[in-house]
Design a protein around this motif. Structure first.
Motif: not given
Length: 603
Positions: A383, A386, A388, A390-392, A398
């Motif tokens: 978690s 992620n 960052d 971008k992914s979250g 990140g």
């Protein structure tokens, strides 16, 4: 059925397979130890290319100091075995076993030094005569110590007409008699009472020596010296234990618990004053962080018996929370709270996560709970990676983490600047060492008061038998949840300090296992290795498990292999840990009589 024993005090004619007259064996062990000490004042190699400069006559250097200490210890224990009045106090538990372990320290430290010189410089030809004298003296010391007589119970053989089960029971009784006889031989003689002020002085002196040993170990400048230190310290501690001195000191500290606790922290606070290089102060503060987190895990594992494999995540929650609210330029919140508020938020966030994770999972037991906590640790790390943008959501930056965490400024005192106090200059990491020492003191007091309270007794009851505890009216789920939340809170406190010490918080610092602590595997090993359910055990275990990987980085891929072998050997020889809880020690050594051990219980 024949009787189990006829005479359990018959003295064997020889030692451990070596036939020598007792007087000759004692003289060989004592004289060999003295000769080993003398050999340390001779040159062991011809070139200063080997670290420590062992080319000087008349002054020891490097590893020679360790051989000198172990040889002197062997000599003192050997002289004490003669009943010399001024030295009898050295071996209240018996001299012969102490001589054997001190001789092992002398032998293995000397052999390691000779091998290391040969390996580094290219052959035994690089040893000077002093090195050969040291090896010969150490071997003579060991042979003399092995030949010392020992007490062995004489047992009657089993009746050949008995059934296999009856013979098995007979052999088991024989083994119990051997263990009981050996244990009785090791029991320290009652100490003469000393005035309270004298006992306090003894405690202070021992703590001063402990500070010196710790400082020497942490400041060893090269790998060979550190390995020699581990050998000498390990066998030397075993020799002191066999001599009964550790039991004597434990009795004194139990009699003056508060004095011993305060004295230990005063001795630890003196460590930064002995350092002029931030390299070792940095290592010291990180050891404190790791050991303090291990003590928090001890509440969950040692007192309550819950196997938590994701505990390092709570350290990360505290570190990330403190970093996000302490004014880091990478924090999306843009707030800069004072340190006292940041550390409280870090502890609170860890406690909340402890409750959130514990509430749905603590109804599980054993392996199932371990798997869930392992999953939580990995979920936390992934978690943080992620988040960052971008992914979250963009919160933790990140894998790059939160950098630029500012130094602590507490009530106008800048922990990032050097300060001169009473003539001593205390640098940045020394400041953080003292701050972390204060946090450790808080954690120790919380652990101590909790363990001795009603809830602490409930934790122990849950650990021993959860079904029986619930039958007696203990709410098992609530009690375990309190332990989980308290352990997480203590880890959060240490994590908030860690964020400021390291300037940066990244997800890869909080994995289950890698070669460098802190991680969950090393934390759990520190609790088990040090001694579950005790205060000093996880602190000692944590210090060792953080120090050893950092000092042996030159071993490369062999580092984890050597570490694993050492753990296997230690768990085989001392499964209760370095500083055991007496009740756990009884459980792991079924052949010891319960009244003998439980009368000393209370840790």
């Amino acid at each position: 059925m024949t009787s189990t024993t006829t005479d359990i005090t018959t003295k064997a004619a020889t030692g451990d397979g070596i036939a020598l007259p007792e007087k000759a064996a004692r003289a060989l062990a004592t004289g060999g130890g003295a000769l080993t000490v003398i050999s340390c004042f001779l040159a062991w190699t011809w070139t200063a290319a080997y670290p420590g400069n062992l080319t000087v006559y008349g002054y020891p250097g490097g590893l020679q100091w360790l051989v000198l200490v172990s040889g002197a210890l062997t000599t003192l224990f050997g002289l004490s075995s003669y009943g010399i009045k001024g030295l009898k106090w050295l071996t209240p538990g018996g001299a012969d076993a102490a001589v054997k372990f001190a001789a092992l320290a002398t032998l293995w430290t000397t052999l390691f030094t000779a091998w290391s010189i040969s390996d580094t410089l290219g052959g035994l030809v690089n040893l000077e005569p002093g090195g050969f004298v040291a090896v010969a003296a150490a071997l003579a010391t060991y042979l003399g110590a092995r030949a010392l007589p020992f007490e062995r119970p004489v047992l009657d053989p089993a009746d050949p007409e008995d059934s296999t089960w009856e013979q098995y029971k007979h052999n088991a009784r024989n083994r119990r008699e051997i263990v009981k006889a050996a244990y009785a031989a090791k029991a320290p003689a009652p100490a003469k009472p000393l005035p309270a002020w004298a006992e306090i002085l003894v405690i202070a002196a021992v703590l001063g020596v402990a500070l010196g040993v710790f400082t020497y170990g942490i400041t060893t400048p090269y790998q060979e010296l550190f390995i020699g230190f581990l050998i000498t310290a390990g066998f030397g501690f075993a020799a002191l234990h066999k001599a009964g001195l550790i039991a004597r000191f434990t009795t004194l500290t139990a009699r003056h618990r508060n004095v011993a606790l305060v004295g230990a922290f005063v001795a630890a606070a003196a460590f930064p004053l002995t350092q002029t290089d931030d390299q070792y102060a940095t290592l010291g503060v990180n050891i404190l962080i790791f050991a303090t987190v291990a003590l928090g895990l001890n509440i969950v594992v040692g007192l309550t018996g819950l196997l938590d494999l994701g505990y390092v995540a709570f350290l990360g929650v505290g570190a990330y929370t403190a970093a996000l609210v302490s004014g880091s330029p990478n924090s999306p919140f843009g707030v800069h709270l004072p340190f006292w508020a940041a550390i409280l938020l870090g502890a609170l966030a860890s406690m909340v996560f402890g409750v959130l994770i514990g509430a749905p999972t603590l109804r599980l037991r054993g392996d199932y709970l371990a798997i869930v906590t392992l999953g939580f640790g990995e979920i936390f790390r992934i978690s943080m990676n992620n988040m960052d943008g971008k992914s979250g959501p963009d919160i933790t930056n990140g894998p790059n983490g939160i950098a630029g965490v500012p130094n602590v400024n507490l009530f106008g005192f800048d922990f990032g600047a050097a300060h001169t106090i009473a003539g001593f200059t205390i640098g940045r990491f020394a400041n953080y060492f003292l701050l972390m020492l204060a946090i450790t003191f808080i954690v120790v007091m919380v652990f101590r008061r909790s363990a001795e309270s009603r809830i602490g007794r409930a934790w122990v009851a849950i650990r021993e038998d959860e079904t029986a505890a619930e039958a007696m009216g203990i709410n098992g789920f609530r009690v375990k949840l309190i332990a989980f939340a308290l352990g997480a809170t203590l880890a959060g406190l240490a994590g908030a300090v860690q964020a400021h010490v390291n300037y940066t918080v990244t997800p890869d610092q909080y994995v289950f296992a890698n070669a460098v602590p802190p991680n969950s595997a090393f934390l759990l090993a520190a609790v088990v290795l040090g001694g579950m359910g005790t205060i000093s055990g996880p602190l000692v275990g944590g210090a060792l498990l953080f120090l050893i990987p950092n000092k042996l980085q030159g071993m490369g891929d062999l580092q984890l292999f050597a570490f694993g072998v050492a753990l296997i050997v230690l768990m085989r020889l001392r499964p209760e840990g370095i500083i055991p809880n007496r009740r756990n020690q009884l459980e792991l050594h079924k052949d010891l009589e319960a009244p003998t051990v439980l009368s000393k219980a209370g840790a």
